[in-house]
Design a protein around this motif. Structure first.
Motif, PDB file in Angstrom:
ATOM      1  N   ILE A 562       9.299  36.520   9.318  1.00 51.20           N
ATOM      2  CA  ILE A 562      10.377  36.015   8.457  1.00 51.20           C
ATOM      3  C   ILE A 562      11.324  35.163   9.280  1.00 51.20           C
ATOM      4  O   ILE A 562      11.697  35.519  10.396  1.00 51.20           O
ATOM      5  CB  ILE A 562      11.161  37.183   7.817  1.00 51.20           C
ATOM      6  N   TYR A 563      11.714  34.041   8.729  1.00 51.89           N
ATOM      7  CA  TYR A 563      12.751  33.227   9.366  1.00 51.89           C
ATOM      8  C   TYR A 563      14.084  33.629   8.763  1.00 51.89           C
ATOM      9  O   TYR A 563      14.282  33.525   7.542  1.00 51.89           O
ATOM     10  CB  TYR A 563      12.505  31.741   9.129  1.00 51.89           C
ATOM     11  N   PRO A 564      15.039  34.103   9.588  1.00 50.32           N
ATOM     12  CA  PRO A 564      16.315  34.618   9.060  1.00 50.32           C
ATOM     13  C   PRO A 564      17.236  33.508   8.585  1.00 50.32           C
ATOM     14  O   PRO A 564      18.142  33.071   9.294  1.00 50.32           O
ATOM     15  CB  PRO A 564      16.902  35.372  10.258  1.00 50.32           C
ATOM     16  N   VAL A 565      17.012  33.052   7.367  1.00 50.23           N
ATOM     17  CA  VAL A 565      17.774  31.923   6.841  1.00 50.23           C
ATOM     18  C   VAL A 565      19.258  32.255   6.714  1.00 50.23           C
ATOM     19  O   VAL A 565      20.123  31.491   7.153  1.00 50.23           O
ATOM     20  CB  VAL A 565      17.224  31.487   5.462  1.00 50.23           C
ATOM     21  N   LEU A 566      19.573  33.402   6.098  1.00 41.72           N
ATOM     22  CA  LEU A 566      20.963  33.746   5.836  1.00 41.72           C
ATOM     23  C   LEU A 566      21.786  33.879   7.116  1.00 41.72           C
ATOM     24  O   LEU A 566      22.877  33.305   7.213  1.00 41.72           O
ATOM     25  CB  LEU A 566      21.026  35.034   5.007  1.00 41.72           C
ATOM     26  N   PRO A 567      21.314  34.599   8.141  1.00 42.01           N
ATOM     27  CA  PRO A 567      22.096  34.654   9.388  1.00 42.01           C
ATOM     28  C   PRO A 567      22.295  33.285  10.016  1.00 42.01           C
ATOM     29  O   PRO A 567      23.354  32.997  10.571  1.00 42.01           O
ATOM     30  CB  PRO A 567      21.245  35.565  10.288  1.00 42.01           C
ATOM     31  N   LYS A 568      21.265  32.434   9.946  1.00 40.65           N
ATOM     32  CA  LYS A 568      21.392  31.093  10.525  1.00 40.65           C
ATOM     33  C   LYS A 568      22.473  30.293   9.800  1.00 40.65           C
ATOM     34  O   LYS A 568      23.253  29.571  10.425  1.00 40.65           O
ATOM     35  CB  LYS A 568      20.055  30.353  10.422  1.00 40.65           C
ATOM     36  N   LEU A 569      22.521  30.420   8.473  1.00 41.05           N
ATOM     37  CA  LEU A 569      23.526  29.690   7.707  1.00 41.05           C
ATOM     38  C   LEU A 569      24.921  30.236   7.956  1.00 41.05           C
ATOM     39  O   LEU A 569      25.892  29.491   8.092  1.00 41.05           O
ATOM     40  CB  LEU A 569      23.197  29.760   6.214  1.00 41.05           C
ATOM     41  N   VAL A 570      25.046  31.584   8.019  1.00 40.65           N
ATOM     42  CA  VAL A 570      26.352  32.201   8.253  1.00 40.65           C
ATOM     43  C   VAL A 570      26.880  31.834   9.635  1.00 40.65           C
ATOM     44  O   VAL A 570      28.086  31.651   9.835  1.00 40.65           O
ATOM     45  CB  VAL A 570      26.245  33.733   8.094  1.00 40.65           C
ATOM     46  N   ALA A 571      25.983  31.677  10.602  1.00 43.06           N
ATOM     47  CA  ALA A 571      26.398  31.342  11.960  1.00 43.06           C
ATOM     48  C   ALA A 571      27.063  29.975  12.028  1.00 43.06           C
ATOM     49  O   ALA A 571      27.820  29.686  12.963  1.00 43.06           O
ATOM     50  CB  ALA A 571      25.191  31.374  12.898  1.00 43.06           C
ATOM     51  N   LEU A 572      26.809  29.124  11.041  1.00 50.88           N
ATOM     52  CA  LEU A 572      27.422  27.800  11.014  1.00 50.88           C
ATOM     53  C   LEU A 572      28.843  27.823  10.469  1.00 50.88           C
ATOM     54  O   LEU A 572      29.579  26.846  10.615  1.00 50.88           O
ATOM     55  CB  LEU A 572      26.566  26.853  10.163  1.00 50.88           C
ATOM     56  N   LEU A 573      29.239  28.958   9.845  1.00 53.21           N
ATOM     57  CA  LEU A 573      30.569  29.066   9.255  1.00 53.21           C
ATOM     58  C   LEU A 573      31.607  29.417  10.317  1.00 53.21           C
ATOM     59  O   LEU A 573      31.275  29.967  11.376  1.00 53.21           O
ATOM     60  CB  LEU A 573      30.561  30.150   8.172  1.00 53.21           C
ATOM     61  N   PRO A 574      32.875  29.126  10.065  1.00 54.98           N
ATOM     62  CA  PRO A 574      33.933  29.567  10.982  1.00 54.98           C
ATOM     63  C   PRO A 574      33.949  31.087  11.095  1.00 54.98           C
ATOM     64  O   PRO A 574      33.530  31.800  10.172  1.00 54.98           O
ATOM     65  CB  PRO A 574      35.215  29.044  10.321  1.00 54.98           C
ATOM     66  N   VAL A 575      34.455  31.577  12.222  1.00 55.34           N
ATOM     67  CA  VAL A 575      34.468  33.021  12.469  1.00 55.34           C
ATOM     68  C   VAL A 575      35.263  33.742  11.387  1.00 55.34           C
ATOM     69  O   VAL A 575      34.893  34.842  10.953  1.00 55.34           O
ATOM     70  CB  VAL A 575      35.060  33.317  13.861  1.00 55.34           C
ATOM     71  N   SER A 576      36.345  33.135  10.913  1.00 55.50           N
ATOM     72  CA  SER A 576      37.160  33.774   9.878  1.00 55.50           C
ATOM     73  C   SER A 576      36.355  33.996   8.601  1.00 55.50           C
ATOM     74  O   SER A 576      36.476  35.026   7.942  1.00 55.50           O
ATOM     75  CB  SER A 576      38.394  32.919   9.580  1.00 55.50           C
ATOM     76  N   CYS A 577      35.502  32.999   8.268  1.00 57.18           N
ATOM     77  CA  CYS A 577      34.666  33.146   7.076  1.00 57.18           C
ATOM     78  C   CYS A 577      33.601  34.214   7.288  1.00 57.18           C
ATOM     79  O   CYS A 577      33.266  34.966   6.365  1.00 57.18           O
ATOM     80  CB  CYS A 577      34.001  31.819   6.732  1.00 57.18           C
ATOM     81  N   GLN A 578      33.085  34.296   8.512  1.00 53.57           N
ATOM     82  CA  GLN A 578      32.079  35.320   8.796  1.00 53.57           C
ATOM     83  C   GLN A 578      32.669  36.718   8.637  1.00 53.57           C
ATOM     84  O   GLN A 578      32.014  37.621   8.117  1.00 53.57           O
ATOM     85  CB  GLN A 578      31.539  35.140  10.214  1.00 53.57           C
ATOM     86  N   LYS A 579      33.927  36.895   9.063  1.00 56.09           N
ATOM     87  CA  LYS A 579      34.549  38.209   8.961  1.00 56.09           C
ATOM     88  C   LYS A 579      34.776  38.612   7.515  1.00 56.09           C
ATOM     89  O   LYS A 579      34.737  39.789   7.167  1.00 56.09           O
ATOM     90  CB  LYS A 579      35.886  38.211   9.710  1.00 56.09           C
ATOM     91  N   ARG A 580      34.988  37.643   6.640  1.00 59.47           N
ATOM     92  CA  ARG A 580      35.220  37.947   5.225  1.00 59.47           C
ATOM     93  C   ARG A 580      33.963  38.453   4.532  1.00 59.47           C
ATOM     94  O   ARG A 580      34.035  38.944   3.408  1.00 59.47           O
ATOM     95  CB  ARG A 580      35.729  36.707   4.506  1.00 59.47           C
ATOM     96  N   LEU A 581      32.815  38.253   5.169  1.00 57.53           N
ATOM     97  CA  LEU A 581      31.575  38.736   4.561  1.00 57.53           C
ATOM     98  C   LEU A 581      31.446  40.248   4.647  1.00 57.53           C
ATOM     99  O   LEU A 581      30.584  40.839   4.001  1.00 57.53           O
ATOM    100  CB  LEU A 581      30.368  38.069   5.248  1.00 57.53           C
ATOM    101  N   HIS A 582      32.314  40.891   5.477  1.00 52.87           N
ATOM    102  CA  HIS A 582      32.355  42.354   5.573  1.00 52.87           C
ATOM    103  C   HIS A 582      30.976  42.935   5.872  1.00 52.87           C
ATOM    104  O   HIS A 582      30.470  43.795   5.142  1.00 52.87           O
ATOM    105  CB  HIS A 582      32.899  42.970   4.275  1.00 52.87           C
ATOM    106  N   CYS A 583      30.354  42.435   6.951  1.00 51.53           N
ATOM    107  CA  CYS A 583      29.063  42.997   7.348  1.00 51.53           C
ATOM    108  C   CYS A 583      29.264  44.442   7.774  1.00 51.53           C
ATOM    109  O   CYS A 583      30.195  44.769   8.496  1.00 51.53           O
ATOM    110  CB  CYS A 583      28.462  42.204   8.505  1.00 51.53           C
ATOM    111  N   LYS A 584      28.361  45.281   7.342  1.00 53.67           N
ATOM    112  CA  LYS A 584      28.442  46.688   7.688  1.00 53.67           C
ATOM    113  C   LYS A 584      28.063  46.896   9.145  1.00 53.67           C
ATOM    114  O   LYS A 584      27.406  46.075   9.755  1.00 53.67           O
ATOM    115  CB  LYS A 584      27.506  47.505   6.791  1.00 53.67           C
ATOM    116  N   THR A 585      28.465  48.013   9.685  1.00 54.11           N
ATOM    117  CA  THR A 585      28.116  48.299  11.066  1.00 54.11           C
ATOM    118  C   THR A 585      26.653  48.689  11.141  1.00 54.11           C
ATOM    119  O   THR A 585      26.021  49.050  10.152  1.00 54.11           O
ATOM    120  CB  THR A 585      28.967  49.470  11.605  1.00 54.11           C
TER     121      THR A 585
END
Length: 638
Positions: A562-585
């Motif tokens: 599988i190619y991890p499309v979603l993580p690759k796209l999220v990595a392009l966002l600013p860090v503040s936007c990444q934090k708003r996604l509330h990724c679980k631990t």
């Protein structure tokens, strides 16, 4: 290149001058024979170097020790056939430089394979691209993909052998079947005996010959008409220099969007998932070398496209000063470039032979790649899975026998092509019809973790049905309305810059007609959108069937496929936007995944940061900075 609706296409100038009679001198024959001898010598050298000690890995993948330079030139040569060398100048001569914008598609068309397809294929340590389908889905999907590819290549390789020989015979009088047999036998011998290494190194030599042959035509032609500046001025005065056509209509044959974006899908079907190209990536000594070879193809492709377009412009300027003969004006479009070259280089011993060697180099590189890739998928996908205990010696011998068999089959297909008449157009078109659905099948597996084997098979069948429906419907409609008559010599199709384009360019009419409606409107879809349309059909139908049949529930999903499309796209966002996604631990996710998928914990599919190598997730890297490894687990564990 095939022709379509056009209101500004320049018509060839008519003249009643004497018919062109082009004959080879002794020097021309020497140059031509030298090409064949050197190609055969390179193949035999690699065949007898270490004879008796060859393994199946050495024969099919050059022992995975090739550098990026020879691989890059081989990638270029594989789909730079004689039909491209003849077709692009004809397209430019007749319709202007709009086709030049196809070069815009090369960027994404090569960048995506370099960063998506190559890493997945290389890290799985595959031999055949269709092994991936078994790892991602099951053996049935693998067999379906393999059989589809074999059908595609067997139909096409006879045409790519016969068609240039036919055009050469019509223009130069060069014996038709002598050239067919010579090409087929020489190619079969060095491909079967020398394996992929021989094919790659002969591709390197043949690519240099192709560059040299086209460069000579540009230099001599431009010098004869007053220089490239004068060529450009003449083309501008006659409206050949095209602007950017921004019409978004996908039914218009060539616009900027069609060439720049529709061409991306065409490039992906060739450089992303086609076995002939994947096999070259996998022969590289490292993954980095494979990626660099893909990068190196980009400037080479641009140079090749520019040279083809310049030959077309030089040809147009030349015939403004030296009008065509009656024979030339009545010729099929794919013969224009040959007539021009033989007319231009007449009286320059050796140069006509060099250009013919250039054409035959294109055919040799394409056909040898087809033989080698067909032998590989037959051995690896259809024989070894059922006979896993084959010894290396027997597997190597079997691979050579199969390659010889495909060589004989190619000669047989060339003969069948000579008897097909108007059906020849359909045979050429099949290559492009099949490329899109195969691209869709691989994209379905790589980008959609919920896709399952039933969805993959039904999606592939739907894509093939859609492709043949539109493709054959377009041919029948054009033939029935008399819009694309076949010349009496049978060489009716025009020839674009690569295999997919060459197959689909024949599906459009060659004269100005009224705007079609209904199904005829669908049949007039630009050939450059075929790959996009058919691959999308596979993905949509495959996803629908997969969701209706329960997705991957109860099946094991290998995250390395599988190619991890979603993580690759999220990595392009600013860090503040990444934090708003509330990724679980990670601990929260593992507890949830353990409760829902306990069998995946036991078989090692969910190990998080403790086993990143199993998922090919790097410890550090810009693509994953700021993203929890759990984010990848969530996507690949669907």
């Amino acid at each position: 290149m095939s022709v379509a609706v056009s209101t500004s296409a320049p018509l060839p100038p008519a003249s009643d001058t004497n018919m062109v009679t082009s004959t080879f001198s002794l020097v021309d024959y020497v140059v031509f024979v030298l090409l064949l001898v050197l190609s055969l010598a390179i193949g035999l050298y690699h065949a007898y170097r270490g004879w008796g000690r060859h393994t199946i890995g050495q024969l099919l993948l050059a022992d995975r020790k090739m550098g990026c330079f020879p691989v890059a030139l081989s990638l270029l040569a594989t789909f730079q056939s004689a039909v491209a060398i003849l077709g692009v100048p004809s397209e430019i001569y007749r319709f202007g430089t709009q086709y030049w914008f196809l070069g815009c598609s090369y960027f994404l068309g090569l960048l995506i394979p370099a960063h998506v397809f190559i890493p997945i294929f290389y890290r799985l340590h595959l031999t055949s691209a269709y092994e991936y389908l078994e790892l991602r889905f099951n053996k049935a999907v693998r067999v379906c993909g393999t059989v589809t590819f074999i059908f595609q290549m067997v139909i096409y390789m006879g045409v790519v052998l016969y068609a240039p020989s036919l055009a050469l015979n019509a223009v130069t009088g060069f014996d038709l079947w002598l050239s067919v047999l010579t090409l087929g036998i020489v190619c079969t011998v060095y491909t079967a005996l020398g394996g992929l290494k021989a094919v790659i190194w002969t591709d390197v030599f043949q690519t240099l010959v192709m560059f040299l042959g086209q460069l000579v035509v540009i230099i001599v032609g431009s010098a004869k008409v007053g220089g490239l500046g004068h060529v450009w001025d003449v083309a501008s005065q006659h409206g050949l220099i095209s602007g950017i056509e921004l019409d978004p209509d996908p039914f218009v044959r060539h616009t900027f969007w069609t060439l720049a974006f529709g061409g991306v899908f065409m490039m992906l079907s060739l450089y992303g998932v086609n076995q002939a190209q994947v096999q070259r990536y996998l022969s590289s000594r490292t993954e980095k070398a494979a990626v660099l070879s893909c990068y190196a193809v980009f400037p080479c492709q641009q140079v090749v496209l520019c040279m083809g377009c310049l030959i077309g412009l030089v040809m147009f300027a030349y015939y403004q000063e030296y009008p065509m003969s009656t024979q030339q004006t009545q010729a099929a479009p794919d013969q224009f470039a040959l007539y021009f070259v033989m007319d231009l280089l007449r009286g320059l011993p050796g140069l006509p032979g060099l250009f013919v060697a250039c054409l035959f180099s294109g055919s040799l590189s394409t056909i040898s790649s087809a033989f080698n890739s067909l032998a590989t998928v037959t051995v690896e996908d259809l024989i070894r899975p059922w006979f896993p205990h084959f010894s290396e010696v027997r597997a190597t011998m079997l691979s050579r026998i199969i390659a010889f068999g495909y060589g004989l089959l190619c000669l047989g297909m060339a003969y069948i092509s000579s008897q097909m008449g108007p059906v020849l157009q359909a045979a050429i078109s099949i290559f492009g019809m099949v490329g899109g659905p195969l691209l869709g099948l691989f994209c379905l597996g790589m980008f959609f973790p919920c896709a399952n084997p039933p969805g993959a098979i039904v999606g592939l069948l739907a894509g093939l049905i859609m492709a043949f429906w539109i493709g054959i419907g377009s041919i029948v409609t054009s033939t029935g309305s008399g819009r694309a008559p076949t010349p009496s010599n049978g060489s009716s199709f025009s020839l674009p810059s690569n295999l997919t384009a060459v197959t689909m360019a024949t599906l459009t009419p060659s004269t100005t007609i009224s705007k079609p409606t209904g199904l005829q409107r669908l049949y007039s879809l630009s050939y450059l959108w075929y790959s996009a349309h058919n691959s999308t059909t596979v993905i949509v139908v495959g996803l629908a069937v997969s969701l209706l049949s329960g997705g991957m529930r109860g099946r094991t999903l290998n995250p390395r496929t599988i190619y991890p499309v979603l993580p690759k796209l999220v990595a392009l966002l600013p860090v503040s936007c990444q934090k708003r996604l509330h990724c679980k631990t990670l601990s929260q996710d593992l507890s949830v995944d353990t409760a829902v998928f306990p069998e995946k914990v036991s078989n090692g599919m969910l190990r998080g940061s403790r086993d990143k190598e199993a998922m090919d997730v790097p410890e550090e890297g810009p693509a994953h900075q700021g993203i929890s490894p759990t984010f990848i687990l969530q996507e690949t564990s669907l």
